[in-house]
Write a protein that holds these residues in place. Structure first.
Motif, PDB file in Angstrom:
ATOM      1  N   ASP A 120       0.817  -1.208   0.000  1.00 29.87           N
ATOM      2  CA  ASP A 120       0.000   0.000   0.000  1.00 29.87           C
ATOM      3  C   ASP A 120       0.862   1.275   0.000  1.00 29.87           C
ATOM      4  OD1 ASP A 120      -2.308   1.389  -0.115  1.00 29.87           O
ATOM      5  OD2 ASP A 120      -2.727   1.329   2.058  1.00 29.87           O
ATOM      6  N   GLY A 121       1.729   1.398  -1.052  1.00 29.04           N
ATOM      7  CA  GLY A 121       2.569   2.605  -1.194  1.00 29.04           C
ATOM      8  C   GLY A 121       3.857   2.481  -0.394  1.00 29.04           C
ATOM      9  N   TRP A 122       4.906   3.126  -0.899  1.00 29.05           N
ATOM     10  CA  TRP A 122       6.225   3.018  -0.242  1.00 29.05           C
ATOM     11  C   TRP A 122       6.217   3.815   1.056  1.00 29.05           C
ATOM     12  CZ3 TRP A 122      10.295   5.670   1.671  1.00 29.05           C
ATOM     13  CH2 TRP A 122      11.525   4.979   1.795  1.00 29.05           C
ATOM     14  N   THR A 123       6.569   3.248   2.147  1.00 27.94           N
ATOM     15  CA  THR A 123       6.706   3.964   3.422  1.00 27.94           C
ATOM     16  C   THR A 123       8.026   3.503   4.015  1.00 27.94           C
ATOM     17  OG1 THR A 123       4.347   3.600   3.692  1.00 27.94           O
ATOM     18  CG2 THR A 123       5.523   4.500   5.596  1.00 27.94           C
ATOM     19  N   TYR A 138       8.150 -11.861   1.708  1.00 27.81           N
ATOM     20  CA  TYR A 138       8.537 -10.801   2.658  1.00 27.81           C
ATOM     21  C   TYR A 138       8.887  -9.592   1.797  1.00 27.81           C
ATOM     22  CZ  TYR A 138      11.297  -8.196   6.083  1.00 27.81           C
ATOM     23  OH  TYR A 138      11.784  -7.209   6.913  1.00 27.81           O
ATOM     24  N   VAL A 139       8.243  -8.473   2.095  1.00 29.19           N
ATOM     25  CA  VAL A 139       8.588  -7.273   1.318  1.00 29.19           C
ATOM     26  C   VAL A 139       8.867  -6.127   2.282  1.00 29.19           C
ATOM     27  CG1 VAL A 139       6.160  -6.620   0.947  1.00 29.19           C
ATOM     28  CG2 VAL A 139       7.900  -5.750  -0.596  1.00 29.19           C
ATOM     29  N   SER A 140       9.976  -5.389   2.006  1.00 33.39           N
ATOM     30  CA  SER A 140      10.290  -4.230   2.867  1.00 33.39           C
ATOM     31  C   SER A 140      10.594  -3.017   1.974  1.00 33.39           C
ATOM     32  CB  SER A 140      11.481  -4.555   3.760  1.00 33.39           C
ATOM     33  OG  SER A 140      12.601  -4.835   2.974  1.00 33.39           O
ATOM     34  N   CYS A 141      10.320  -1.863   2.534  1.00 36.80           N
ATOM     35  CA  CYS A 141      10.560  -0.632   1.762  1.00 36.80           C
ATOM     36  C   CYS A 141      11.970  -0.138   2.130  1.00 36.80           C
ATOM     37  CB  CYS A 141       9.530   0.441   2.125  1.00 36.80           C
ATOM     38  SG  CYS A 141       7.850  -0.131   1.842  1.00 36.80           S
ATOM     39  N   ILE A 142      12.834  -0.082   1.127  1.00 36.13           N
ATOM     40  CA  ILE A 142      14.220   0.334   1.418  1.00 36.13           C
ATOM     41  C   ILE A 142      14.630   1.482   0.478  1.00 36.13           C
ATOM     42  CG2 ILE A 142      14.931  -1.963   2.230  1.00 36.13           C
ATOM     43  CD1 ILE A 142      16.327  -2.313  -0.522  1.00 36.13           C
TER      44      ILE A 142
END
Ligand code: ADP
Length: 476
Positions: A120-123, A138-142
């Motif tokens: 739901d959008g990059w944070t 697993y997804v993370s915003c980097i």
């Protein structure tokens, strides 16, 4: 006559087997279902932990890194790809991959769309775990190389699920084998528990057919051992009663015939020969009287025997003068003094009262004195006493004979039903072995003390202790 069992009655062995088997099947089923469930959920949890740990480790490496570290990051990602069987991607917000451990899958656009909608959008510093199409992601915003990116780690669950499936298959096979074994064990157990009972029943059937040589045996279980003991006791009693009936029947038919023949013969003699000769006639009539007495005695024994086997019924207790009562009985024996040369010596305290069932006590005293008469020595003496024992509020009745006495080992048996001593006495006595048993039952139902002791100078003393009570209220 053969008794048919009602249809509703089931075999104990089958029932036991059924219950044991059901019980074990239930336990095995519950344990297997729990194992099955626990295995699936723990495998999922472990996979999730793994993917989070790898994902967060790579995030730590890549977040904020510049392109200078691209090689190091790529190496690290490949290492996980090989050791853990996971794929990792660093992709820009438009879906273009900067680093990846494998070629982009064919449906990459679909995968990326799903990723975007889940995150739901990059944070900054945001990480999400989600599963899609049998992959755990697993997804993370980097920020990589100064750009906002996503780090995606994909764990294909098929590998994990396959190993779980094969373990679950093992569980099912083990459960089935365990159920099979439990069926066999339950069957053997049920058979072992019910076998002694069916053995007892077989033995009982043989006994019912009249084979009293059978022995109820079974010491494996306490309850069964007790049951066999009771059955053996019952068998012995039935055998005694059966023997007694047979013996009585043969004795009775023989014993009845002898006096009857004598009576008939002497009656004919009186009619035809001795009718006019008073001396001879009296002698012959005396034989008839003696033989009639023998008949009466025999019939009394048979009556008593049936009374004892039918139980003695209620006690009808009342207060009565024991002194007069004993005198009354002794008078009845008086004829033996005149006709057979017996000598009765009495030592009776006056005016003693007791509370008891008079009719039954009559039988007790009568049987004891009769035995003393039957078993006394050649001198034909019988001693009867009734003594007040004020300190214990008891009255002791005792009858002593001068016979050969009763050996110690026999003393406790003489009270048993049908027990007759094998020893020869001064005179052969035609008895049934019931007299003392009747005495015992009556005195026990009164809870009176009684017993037998050897008499000084030979013979025996039979005694009964009566409770002493004051005379009846109106001073009778
Ligand atoms: P019965 O006299 O009909 O045989 P009882 O039950 O009266 O049966 O007695 C059982 C046995 O006890 C007798 O067979 C006899 O051996 C023994 N007995 C009873 N009274 C005396 C006694 N006064 N002296 C010796 N033995 C006795």
């Amino acid at each position: 006559m053969k008794h048919k069992l009602p249809l509703k009655i089931k075999s104990m062995q089958v029932l036991l087997w059924r219950y044991f088997a059901l019980f074990t099947v239930l336990i095995i089923a519950v344990v297997s279902i729990v194992c099955y469930g626990v295995l699936t959920s723990s495998a999922t949890i472990q996979a999730r932990d793994r993917v989070i740990s790898v994902g967060s480790g790579l995030t730590y490496f890549a977040n904020g890194a510049t392109s200078d570290f691209e090689g190091v990051i790529s190496n690290e990602m490949n290492r996980y790809a090989i050791t853990e069987g996971m794929d990792a991607f660093i992709v820009g917000l438009n879906g273009a991959a900067f680093i990846s451990t494998t070629e982009l899958p064919d449906d990459w656009s679909g995968i990326f769309e799903e990723l975007k909608s889940t995150v739901d959008g990059w944070t900054a510093d945001r990480a999400v775990v989600y599963s899609a199409q049998s992959n755990l992601n697993y997804v993370s915003c980097i920020v990589f190389n100064g750009r906002q990116c996503y780090l995606l780690v994909r764990y294909p669950m098929t590998v994990v699920l396959n190993s779980v499936r094969s373990m679950q298959l093992y569980i099912v096979i083990i459960a089935l084998v365990a159920i099979l074994i439990s069926f066999v064990i339950s069957y053997m157990l049920a058979k072992r528990i019910s076998r002694p009972i069916s053995e007892l029943s077989q033995t009982a059937k043989r006994m019912a057919k009249g084979d009293y040589s059978v022995q109820f045996e079974s010491a494996e279980f306490e309850e069964i051992a007790q049951l066999s003991e009771s059955l053996n006791y019952a068998k012995d009693e039935i055998k005694k009663s059966d023997d007694f009936q047979k013996e009585l029947l043969s004795n009775v038919s023989h014993d009845l015939r002898t006096p009857l023949t004598m009576i008939k013969a002497y009656a004919s003699m009186v009619m035809e020969i001795s009718g006019n000769d008073p001396q001879k006639r009296n002698k012959h009539l005396q034989v008839i009287i003696d033989e009639s007495d023998r008949l009466t005695g025999l019939v009394n024994d048979i009556l008593n025997a049936s009374k004892v086997s039918a139980g003695l019924g209620e006690l009808n207790k009342k207060v009565f003068n024991l002194t007069e009562f004993i005198y009354g009985i002794m008078n009845k024996f008086g004829y033996l003094q005149e006709t057979a040369g017996y000598k009765f010596y009495t030592d009776i305290d006056s005016n003693l009262y007791t509370l008891a069932d008079e009719e039954k006590i009559y039988q007790v005293i009568y049987n004891l004195v009769s035995n003393a008469v039957n078993y006394t020595g050649e001198d034909k003496c019988v001693y009867v006493s009734l003594k007040d024992m004020p300190e214990s509020r008891r009255i002791r009745f005792a009858v002593r004979d001068t016979g050969k006495g009763i050996p110690e080992e026999e003393r406790k048996h003489i009270w048993d039903r049908y027990y007759r001593s094998k020893d020869a006495h001064a005179r052969p006595v035609k008895g049934t072995g019931l007299g003392l048993n009747i005495v015992k039952i009556i005195l026990q139902s009164h809870a009176f003390d009684f017993g037998v002791k050897p008499a000084e100078g030979g013979g025996s003393v039979f005694y009964v202790d009566f409770p002493e009570v004051s005379s009846t209220p109106d001073g009778e």
